[in-house]
Write a protein that holds these residues in place. Structure first.
Motif, PDB file in Angstrom:
ATOM      1  N   THR A   1       0.809  -1.209   0.000  1.00 27.67           N
ATOM      2  CA  THR A   1       0.000   0.000   0.000  1.00 27.67           C
ATOM      3  C   THR A   1       0.847   1.265   0.000  1.00 27.67           C
ATOM      4  OG1 THR A   1      -1.743  -1.163   1.202  1.00 27.67           O
ATOM      5  CG2 THR A   1      -1.827   1.236   1.233  1.00 27.67           C
ATOM      6  N   ALA A   2       1.995   1.231   0.672  1.00 24.75           N
ATOM      7  CA  ALA A   2       2.718   2.474   0.935  1.00 24.75           C
ATOM      8  C   ALA A   2       4.008   2.669   0.154  1.00 24.75           C
ATOM      9  CB  ALA A   2       3.034   2.574   2.436  1.00 24.75           C
ATOM     10  N   TYR A   3       4.575   1.618  -0.474  1.00 25.58           N
ATOM     11  CA  TYR A   3       5.924   1.815  -1.019  1.00 25.58           C
ATOM     12  C   TYR A   3       5.926   2.706  -2.253  1.00 25.58           C
ATOM     13  CZ  TYR A   3       5.662  -1.388  -5.050  1.00 25.58           C
ATOM     14  OH  TYR A   3       5.355  -1.980  -6.243  1.00 25.58           O
ATOM     15  N   LEU A   4       4.937   2.575  -3.132  1.00 26.50           N
ATOM     16  CA  LEU A   4       4.894   3.450  -4.310  1.00 26.50           C
ATOM     17  C   LEU A   4       4.616   4.907  -3.943  1.00 26.50           C
ATOM     18  CD1 LEU A   4       3.195   1.360  -7.159  1.00 26.50           C
ATOM     19  CD2 LEU A   4       5.551   2.193  -7.010  1.00 26.50           C
ATOM     20  N   PRO A   5       3.608   5.203  -3.094  1.00 27.10           N
ATOM     21  CA  PRO A   5       3.433   6.602  -2.671  1.00 27.10           C
ATOM     22  C   PRO A   5       4.656   7.168  -1.962  1.00 27.10           C
ATOM     23  CG  PRO A   5       1.477   5.328  -2.143  1.00 27.10           C
ATOM     24  CD  PRO A   5       2.515   4.345  -2.589  1.00 27.10           C
ATOM     25  N   THR A   6       5.365   6.326  -1.182  1.00 25.68           N
ATOM     26  CA  THR A   6       6.571   6.815  -0.498  1.00 25.68           C
ATOM     27  C   THR A   6       7.630   7.248  -1.496  1.00 25.68           C
ATOM     28  OG1 THR A   6       6.140   5.372   1.399  1.00 25.68           O
ATOM     29  CG2 THR A   6       8.380   6.206   1.130  1.00 25.68           C
ATOM     30  N   ILE A   7       7.870   6.430  -2.512  1.00 27.56           N
ATOM     31  CA  ILE A   7       8.846   6.798  -3.537  1.00 27.56           C
ATOM     32  C   ILE A   7       8.388   8.048  -4.292  1.00 27.56           C
ATOM     33  CG2 ILE A   7       9.921   6.037  -5.688  1.00 27.56           C
ATOM     34  CD1 ILE A   7       9.831   3.195  -4.632  1.00 27.56           C
ATOM     35  N   ALA A   8       7.100   8.102  -4.623  1.00 31.38           N
ATOM     36  CA  ALA A   8       6.583   9.236  -5.388  1.00 31.38           C
ATOM     37  C   ALA A   8       6.687  10.543  -4.617  1.00 31.38           C
ATOM     38  CB  ALA A   8       5.130   8.976  -5.777  1.00 31.38           C
ATOM     39  N   VAL A   9       6.583  10.492  -3.297  1.00 31.71           N
ATOM     40  CA  VAL A   9       6.685  11.715  -2.492  1.00 31.71           C
ATOM     41  C   VAL A   9       8.141  12.026  -2.163  1.00 31.71           C
ATOM     42  CG1 VAL A   9       6.069  12.746  -0.280  1.00 31.71           C
ATOM     43  CG2 VAL A   9       4.376  11.440  -1.547  1.00 31.71           C
ATOM     44  N   ALA A  10       8.958  11.004  -1.935  1.00 29.67           N
ATOM     45  CA  ALA A  10      10.358  11.236  -1.578  1.00 29.67           C
ATOM     46  C   ALA A  10      11.140  11.890  -2.708  1.00 29.67           C
ATOM     47  CB  ALA A  10      11.020   9.916  -1.178  1.00 29.67           C
ATOM     48  N   LEU A  11      10.845  11.534  -3.948  1.00 28.87           N
ATOM     49  CA  LEU A  11      11.581  12.094  -5.081  1.00 28.87           C
ATOM     50  C   LEU A  11      11.434  13.611  -5.191  1.00 28.87           C
ATOM     51  CD1 LEU A  11      11.054   9.367  -7.836  1.00 28.87           C
ATOM     52  CD2 LEU A  11      13.218  10.083  -6.822  1.00 28.87           C
ATOM     53  N   PRO A  12      10.216  14.162  -5.279  1.00 26.33           N
ATOM     54  CA  PRO A  12      10.122  15.626  -5.418  1.00 26.33           C
ATOM     55  C   PRO A  12      10.581  16.385  -4.175  1.00 26.33           C
ATOM     56  CG  PRO A  12       7.948  14.658  -5.176  1.00 26.33           C
ATOM     57  CD  PRO A  12       8.896  13.521  -5.368  1.00 26.33           C
ATOM     58  N   VAL A  52      17.940  14.820   4.299  1.00 32.20           N
ATOM     59  CA  VAL A  52      17.122  13.699   3.835  1.00 32.20           C
ATOM     60  C   VAL A  52      17.097  12.583   4.866  1.00 32.20           C
ATOM     61  CG1 VAL A  52      17.015  11.846   2.134  1.00 32.20           C
ATOM     62  CG2 VAL A  52      17.357  14.192   1.384  1.00 32.20           C
ATOM     63  N   ILE A  53      18.263  12.201   5.377  1.00 27.77           N
ATOM     64  CA  ILE A  53      18.336  11.063   6.299  1.00 27.77           C
ATOM     65  C   ILE A  53      17.703  11.391   7.647  1.00 27.77           C
ATOM     66  CG2 ILE A  53      19.917   9.600   7.609  1.00 27.77           C
ATOM     67  CD1 ILE A  53      21.787   9.642   5.245  1.00 27.77           C
ATOM     68  N   ARG A  54      18.002  12.573   8.177  1.00 28.87           N
ATOM     69  CA  ARG A  54      17.549  12.893   9.528  1.00 28.87           C
ATOM     70  C   ARG A  54      16.109  13.372   9.595  1.00 28.87           C
ATOM     71  NH1 ARG A  54      22.119  16.634  12.175  1.00 28.87           N
ATOM     72  NH2 ARG A  54      20.546  16.640  13.828  1.00 28.87           N
ATOM     73  N   GLN A  55      15.610  14.020   8.541  1.00 23.07           N
ATOM     74  CA  GLN A  55      14.286  14.622   8.606  1.00 23.07           C
ATOM     75  C   GLN A  55      13.336  14.103   7.537  1.00 23.07           C
ATOM     76  OE1 GLN A  55      13.343  16.504  11.068  1.00 23.07           O
ATOM     77  NE2 GLN A  55      15.367  16.698  11.995  1.00 23.07           N
ATOM     78  N   ALA A  56      13.734  14.221   6.273  1.00 21.33           N
ATOM     79  CA  ALA A  56      12.794  13.957   5.184  1.00 21.33           C
ATOM     80  C   ALA A  56      12.362  12.497   5.137  1.00 21.33           C
ATOM     81  CB  ALA A  56      13.417  14.376   3.848  1.00 21.33           C
ATOM     82  N   ALA A  57      13.313  11.563   5.206  1.00 20.60           N
ATOM     83  CA  ALA A  57      12.970  10.149   5.058  1.00 20.60           C
ATOM     84  C   ALA A  57      12.008   9.655   6.143  1.00 20.60           C
ATOM     85  CB  ALA A  57      14.246   9.307   5.042  1.00 20.60           C
ATOM     86  N   PRO A  58      12.277   9.885   7.447  1.00 18.11           N
ATOM     87  CA  PRO A  58      11.321   9.406   8.450  1.00 18.11           C
ATOM     88  C   PRO A  58       9.962  10.083   8.357  1.00 18.11           C
ATOM     89  CG  PRO A  58      13.451   9.897   9.463  1.00 18.11           C
ATOM     90  CD  PRO A  58      13.492  10.447   8.077  1.00 18.11           C
ATOM     91  N   MET A  59       9.939  11.393   8.069  1.00 19.91           N
ATOM     92  CA  MET A  59       8.665  12.090   8.023  1.00 19.91           C
ATOM     93  C   MET A  59       7.841  11.700   6.809  1.00 19.91           C
ATOM     94  SD  MET A  59       7.992  13.711  10.673  1.00 19.91           S
ATOM     95  CE  MET A  59       6.493  14.372   9.975  1.00 19.91           C
ATOM     96  N   VAL A  60       8.478  11.558   5.657  1.00 17.88           N
ATOM     97  CA  VAL A  60       7.746  11.117   4.464  1.00 17.88           C
ATOM     98  C   VAL A  60       7.136   9.747   4.700  1.00 17.88           C
ATOM     99  CG1 VAL A  60       8.038  10.347   2.080  1.00 17.88           C
ATOM    100  CG2 VAL A  60       9.000  12.524   2.799  1.00 17.88           C
ATOM    101  N   THR A  61       7.929   8.839   5.249  1.00 18.76           N
ATOM    102  CA  THR A  61       7.425   7.500   5.537  1.00 18.76           C
ATOM    103  C   THR A  61       6.269   7.537   6.528  1.00 18.76           C
ATOM    104  OG1 THR A  61       9.615   6.554   5.134  1.00 18.76           O
ATOM    105  CG2 THR A  61       8.058   5.230   6.401  1.00 18.76           C
ATOM    106  N   ALA A  62       6.411   8.318   7.578  1.00 22.61           N
ATOM    107  CA  ALA A  62       5.374   8.364   8.609  1.00 22.61           C
ATOM    108  C   ALA A  62       4.076   8.954   8.074  1.00 22.61           C
ATOM    109  CB  ALA A  62       5.874   9.189   9.796  1.00 22.61           C
ATOM    110  N   ILE A  63       4.168  10.029   7.312  1.00 27.12           N
ATOM    111  CA  ILE A  63       2.959  10.653   6.783  1.00 27.12           C
ATOM    112  C   ILE A  63       2.261   9.732   5.795  1.00 27.12           C
ATOM    113  CG2 ILE A  63       2.119  12.561   5.365  1.00 27.12           C
ATOM    114  CD1 ILE A  63       4.214  14.322   6.671  1.00 27.12           C
ATOM    115  N   LEU A  64       3.039   9.054   4.942  1.00 28.37           N
ATOM    116  CA  LEU A  64       2.418   8.108   4.006  1.00 28.37           C
ATOM    117  C   LEU A  64       1.822   6.919   4.730  1.00 28.37           C
ATOM    118  CD1 LEU A  64       2.164   8.347   0.932  1.00 28.37           C
ATOM    119  CD2 LEU A  64       3.821   9.921   1.903  1.00 28.37           C
TER     120      LEU A  64
END
Length: 288
Positions: free
Chosen positions: A77-88, A118-130
């Motif tokens: 459910t979440a891996y494609l939206p995670t990639i789609a949001v992490a890229l932009p 990206v490692i400290r902020q963006a990656a965990p937050m993108v994953t959590a929100i998705l």
């Protein structure tokens, strides 16, 4: 003897004052008090679920099949939206950091700033929100539908703990999937930042990688992983609690899903801010 006459404006004034007072009291009961009760029930649910998770694993009673099914469902459910949001998001951060570094004459530090962000902020937050938007809503709607169909009560009547049968495997799956998606989001984000810096901003590949490796620490990855575990617990517990407390038929399921997503995102933002501030205080970075 005739009753004393009362002016219409006095009656209107008293009734308006009474209505305002009643509305204020009702608002306090409906919102602050209800919010404290909800948070309290979520904390109790989290403690019980974690305790049962440990006990069931030690005793060999953990519902492994349900855990695998939930993990696969969450990941799909979440891996494609995670990639789609992490890229932009990563590309935007790379552009902004590159422009800022160029203005202050520190273009070589773009890799360090972008990669660490990206490692400290963006990656965990993108994953959590998705997770909250995609996985949390699915968990809440599933448990809410079971609740209004009286399946939860039927389990309890048969002596089956709904907490151990439904919440515990979802909690374990949420933690595992959050860890995996955070790693995927960090990789995709770093790769996107690298490509944008090198091919669109005329950066040097060696400089980007060298500055990142010079300033990045293993603790940054540990912080991201700890955030992922905590965020996975928050999303799963909030969604399960909202689903299990659903009332009012199909409309109540929709309301529970909406409340679960909103509450999860708000709690994620607050916890992320606390984690970041605490990490900065305990592990100050001397130079960057």
């Amino acid at each position: 003897m005739a009753a004393p006459s009362v002016a219409p404006h006095e009656i209107t004034g008293r009734s308006a004052t009474g209505e305002i007072t009643g509305w204020v009291r009702g608002y306090l009961r409906r919102h602050p008090v209800a919010s404290l009760e909800t948070v309290g029930s979520q904390v109790v649910l989290a403690v019980q679920a974690i305790r049962y998770l440990v006990v069931d694993i030690v005793r060999g009673q953990f519902p492994f099949r349900e855990f695998v099914l939930q993990s696969v469902f969450m990941a799909k459910t979440a891996y494609l939206p995670t990639i789609a949001v992490a890229l932009p998001i990563s590309a935007t951060m790379s552009i902004q950091f590159g422009l800022l570094a160029g203005q202050v004459g520190a273009t070589s530090l773009a890799g360090a700033a972008g990669g660490l962000a990206v490692i400290r902020q963006a990656a965990p937050m993108v994953t959590a929100i998705l997770l909250a938007a995609a996985v949390g809503s699915a968990i809440c709607s599933d448990l809410g539908a079971r609740k209004i169909r009286d399946e939860i009560d039927a389990l309890e009547v048969m002596g089956v703990s709904a907490l151990r049968a439904l919440v515990v495997p979802r909690l374990a799956a949420g933690i595992v999937v959050a860890l995996g998606l955070t790693g995927l989001s960090a990789f995709v984000g770093f790769l996107a930042g690298y490509l944008f810096n090198v091919y669109l901003q005329d950066g040097t590949p060696g400089s980007y990688l060298a500055t990142f490796s010079s300033f990045a620490r293993v603790g940054d990855l540990y912080l991201a992983m700890v955030k992922a575990v905590v965020f996975g617990i928050i999303v799963t517990v909030v969604s399960c609690q909202k689903g299990l407390s659903t009332k009012g038929g199909p409309g109540g399921v929709a309301n529970s899903v909406n409340a679960a997503v909103v509450a999860s995102i708000i709690m994620l933002m607050l916890v992320n801010a606390g984690f970041t501030e605490l990490y900065t205080i305990l592990f100050p970075r001397t130079t960057l």
